[in-house]
Design an enzyme around this catalytic site. Structure first.
Site, PDB file in Angstrom:
ATOM      1  N   ALA A  59     -45.786  30.127  -7.786  1.00 47.13           N
ATOM      2  CA  ALA A  59     -46.332  31.420  -7.360  1.00 47.13           C
ATOM      3  C   ALA A  59     -45.600  32.674  -7.842  1.00 47.13           C
ATOM      4  O   ALA A  59     -46.195  33.745  -7.877  1.00 47.13           O
ATOM      5  CB  ALA A  59     -46.424  31.445  -5.844  1.00 47.13           C
ATOM      6  N   ARG A 107     -36.373  33.599  -8.055  1.00 45.59           N
ATOM      7  CA  ARG A 107     -37.744  34.083  -8.247  1.00 45.59           C
ATOM      8  C   ARG A 107     -38.517  34.075  -6.919  1.00 45.59           C
ATOM      9  O   ARG A 107     -39.399  34.901  -6.692  1.00 45.59           O
ATOM     10  CB  ARG A 107     -38.467  33.218  -9.292  1.00 45.59           C
ATOM     11  CG  ARG A 107     -37.953  33.476 -10.700  1.00 45.59           C
ATOM     12  CD  ARG A 107     -38.580  32.555 -11.739  1.00 45.59           C
ATOM     13  NE  ARG A 107     -40.015  32.679 -11.898  1.00 45.59           N
ATOM     14  CZ  ARG A 107     -40.628  33.632 -12.595  1.00 45.59           C
ATOM     15  NH1 ARG A 107     -39.923  34.533 -13.228  1.00 45.59           N
ATOM     16  NH2 ARG A 107     -41.939  33.658 -12.693  1.00 45.59           N
ATOM     17  N   CYS A 141     -50.901  30.417 -19.313  1.00 45.21           N
ATOM     18  CA  CYS A 141     -51.076  31.569 -20.216  1.00 45.21           C
ATOM     19  C   CYS A 141     -50.720  31.116 -21.627  1.00 45.21           C
ATOM     20  O   CYS A 141     -49.982  31.769 -22.335  1.00 45.21           O
ATOM     21  CB  CYS A 141     -50.257  32.764 -19.757  1.00 45.21           C
ATOM     22  SG  CYS A 141     -48.510  32.456 -19.649  1.00 45.21           S
TER      23      CYS A 141
HETATM   24  N1  SAM Z   1     -48.500  32.510 -10.511  1.00 44.29           N
HETATM   25  C1  SAM Z   1     -47.511  33.495 -10.908  1.00 44.29           C
HETATM   26  C2  SAM Z   1     -48.141  34.870 -10.889  1.00 44.29           C
HETATM   27  O1  SAM Z   1     -49.370  34.972 -11.028  1.00 44.29           O
HETATM   28  O2  SAM Z   1     -47.415  35.851 -10.690  1.00 44.29           O
HETATM   29  C3  SAM Z   1     -46.889  33.147 -12.225  1.00 44.29           C
HETATM   30  C4  SAM Z   1     -46.307  31.762 -12.255  1.00 44.29           C
HETATM   31  S1  SAM Z   1     -45.439  31.323 -13.719  1.00 44.29           S
HETATM   32  C5  SAM Z   1     -46.698  31.137 -14.860  1.00 44.29           C
HETATM   33  C6  SAM Z   1     -44.962  29.686 -13.397  1.00 44.29           C
HETATM   34  C7  SAM Z   1     -43.932  29.497 -12.316  1.00 44.29           C
HETATM   35  O3  SAM Z   1     -43.660  28.098 -12.170  1.00 44.29           O
HETATM   36  C8  SAM Z   1     -42.593  30.157 -12.585  1.00 44.29           C
HETATM   37  O4  SAM Z   1     -42.278  31.069 -11.562  1.00 44.29           O
HETATM   38  C9  SAM Z   1     -41.596  29.005 -12.620  1.00 44.29           C
HETATM   39  O5  SAM Z   1     -40.347  29.302 -12.012  1.00 44.29           O
HETATM   40  C10 SAM Z   1     -42.317  27.916 -11.848  1.00 44.29           C
HETATM   41  N2  SAM Z   1     -41.845  26.546 -12.209  1.00 44.29           N
HETATM   42  C11 SAM Z   1     -41.019  26.194 -13.209  1.00 44.29           C
HETATM   43  N3  SAM Z   1     -40.814  24.865 -13.204  1.00 44.29           N
HETATM   44  C12 SAM Z   1     -41.521  24.365 -12.200  1.00 44.29           C
HETATM   45  C13 SAM Z   1     -41.706  23.057 -11.676  1.00 44.29           C
HETATM   46  N4  SAM Z   1     -41.124  21.996 -12.229  1.00 44.29           N
HETATM   47  N5  SAM Z   1     -42.499  22.917 -10.596  1.00 44.29           N
HETATM   48  C14 SAM Z   1     -43.092  23.991 -10.042  1.00 44.29           C
HETATM   49  N6  SAM Z   1     -42.964  25.252 -10.503  1.00 44.29           N
HETATM   50  C15 SAM Z   1     -42.201  25.432 -11.569  1.00 44.29           C
END
Ligand code: SAM
Length: 457
Positions: free
Chosen positions: A110, A138, A230
């Protein structure tokens, strides 16, 4: 930095040389700027004018393009949560989830909260959005954005997806905005080009597979799964869905159709029961984005589990304080007051049990609205209460400052005492609440949180 060579080769192969070249050219051009207004904060036409809105984002009711990128840091309305700066393509997910009023939504990846705040607006006061972020740092940023949005229907958690999967069939909607190779951000964020590699694509794809397994476990039969990235990379988009279909098979069924106007330039497709939507910057007005939606068949075994509340850090607020707490919120009939240590929170009544269950299973770092602490029978408000759309402004004197003073306030500088009432005041700019200030005689005490303070000159 130039676009990575391997990336250029691949898109020219995937899309054909002419379309691949058009995509690469668009990625070297200027990125459109867009925001999404906060309907809970009655944004109004004046705000759109101030922002220089040039037209609506056609697929999102509250989305607007801006003619030029303002310095958001110096706009008090931005700090008041009147809008969220969100690129336009991502706003499409609101259309895909459909009518989610009163629903329990899991936003599994998120931070920083762009989609969480959109789901919070759509879920309404009877709904609950569980916004999870694995990375603690984050997750704190996410919680700050949730506080500012002020809808009181979000619980922020920070854990591995597996822990939320363990809730088994608990959510009506699960959204996975997966960590990805970020090719769609090559225009907006030059850092994304530097981080890109074929190795990273493979790593992302396998991480996405693991996250989707947990997302599927968390989803109730008949519920909706939303998957987005993305990136343009097929291995992380259609490929990830194909691999999921290998193990989930006919548990995955079609979601109701979403109306898409051909003029928007979105490329619609199918992967098994998934409906897919691709945003290419040379076709649609937004960054590169991929989204897919499907449902879990209602016939799948197992029923929605409602875990028993065993050990929760939340206790009902003592009756001796609830009159004082009630005084600060509008529409308190729908709220439940709870205590965590010596701090008080309010949650929408309809979701209070759910937040209790959640807090037994995973680390909840913020939920509902933080009200503050009680000293000598009076509430010392938490900064989050100022942002809450349900704050009752009759509870304390309100002082409306101009933009310049608002920026002083947001830098935690001292404001002039003359215009303040003695004691606690709510500081607003153009009617939008920013935070609290306390006047003690000729002095004022700026209560804006240090963590949110503007540092730029
Ligand atoms: N949904 C957010 C928004 O609209 O503002 C953006 C999310 S970003 C594309 C993906 C997120 O997944 C990052 O904050 C990252 O820290 C998290 N992430 C990284 N590895 C992960 C994992 N193994 N499981 C779950 N989340 C993860």
């Amino acid at each position: 930095m130039n676009l990575p060579e391997k990336f250029v080769e691949r898109v020219c192969c995937d899309l054909g040389p002419a379309e691949g070249a058009a995509l690469c050219e668009a990625l070297e051009g200027p990125a459109p700027v867009s925001v999404r207004l906060n309907p809970a904060k009655d944004p109004g036409d004046a705000l759109l004018q101030q922002l220089g809105a040039s037209g609506p984002v056609p697929w999102c009711a509250d989305g607007w393009y801006l003619a030029v990128r303002p310095q958001f840091t110096f706009d008090p309305a931005f700090h008041a949560g009147a809008y969220y700066v969100q690129e336009a393509s991502s706003q499409f997910v609101g259309r895909l989830v459909g009518d989610v009023r009163g629903r329990r939504i899991l936003d599994l990846c998120a931070a920083p909260g762009g989609k969480t705040t959109l789901y919070a607006s759509l879920a309404g006061p009877e709904g609950l959005v569980v916004a999870n972020e694995i990375d603690r740092r984050r997750a704190r940023v996410l919680a700050d954005n949730v506080r500012k949005w002020g809808t009181a229907n979000v619980a922020v958690t920070s854990c591995e997806p597996r822990k939320l999967g363990d809730l088994e069939a608990w959510f009506d909607v699960v959204a996975v905005d997966a960590p990805c190779s970020g090719e769609g951000m090559f225009r907006k964020d030059p850092g994304a080009r530097e981080e890109w590699s074929e190795g990273n694509v493979r790593l992302c794809a396998s991480r996405q597979d693991a996250i989707l397994r947990e997302a599927w476990r968390a989803l109730r039969p008949g519920g909706t799964l939303l998957y987005s990235t993305c990136t343009f990379n097929r291995d992380e988009d259609e490929g990830t869905l194909e691999r999921m279909l290998d193990w989930a098979g006919d548990e995955v069924v079609e979601a109701p159709e979403t109306q898409v106007d051909g003029a928007w330039g979105i490329v619609c497709g199918r992967v098994g029961a998934f409906r897919t939507y691709r945003f290419y910057p040379h076709r649609a007005r937004g960054e590169g984005f991929f989204a897919a939606v499907a449902c879990k068949t209602p016939e799948v075994g197992g029923r929605r589990r409602m875990a028993k509340v065993r050990r929760t850090p939340f206790a009902p607020a003592d009756r001796s304080v609830t009159d004082e707490l009630r005084r600060w919120l509008l529409d308190t009939g729908r709220m439940r007051f709870v205590a965590v240590g010596d701090s008080f929170y309010a949650w929408p009544d309809g979701q209070a049990e759910a937040v209790g269950v959640l807090s037994c299973s995973v680390p909840v770092i913020y939920a509902g609205v933080a009200l503050g602490r009680i000293f000598k029978g009076r509430l010392k408000p938490d900064p989050a209460l100022a942002f809450c759309a349900m704050l009752d402004r009759e509870a304390l004197p309100v002082v409306d400052v101009d933009c310049e003073e608002a920026l002083c306030y947001l830098r935690r500088q001292e404001l002039g005492a003359e215009v303040m009432a003695e004691g606690l005041n709510l500081v607003c700019c153009e009617g939008r609440a920013l935070g609290f200030v306390k006047r003690i005689g000729g002095r004022t005490n700026n209560l804006y949180p240090d963590s949110l303070r503007i540092l730029k000159g």
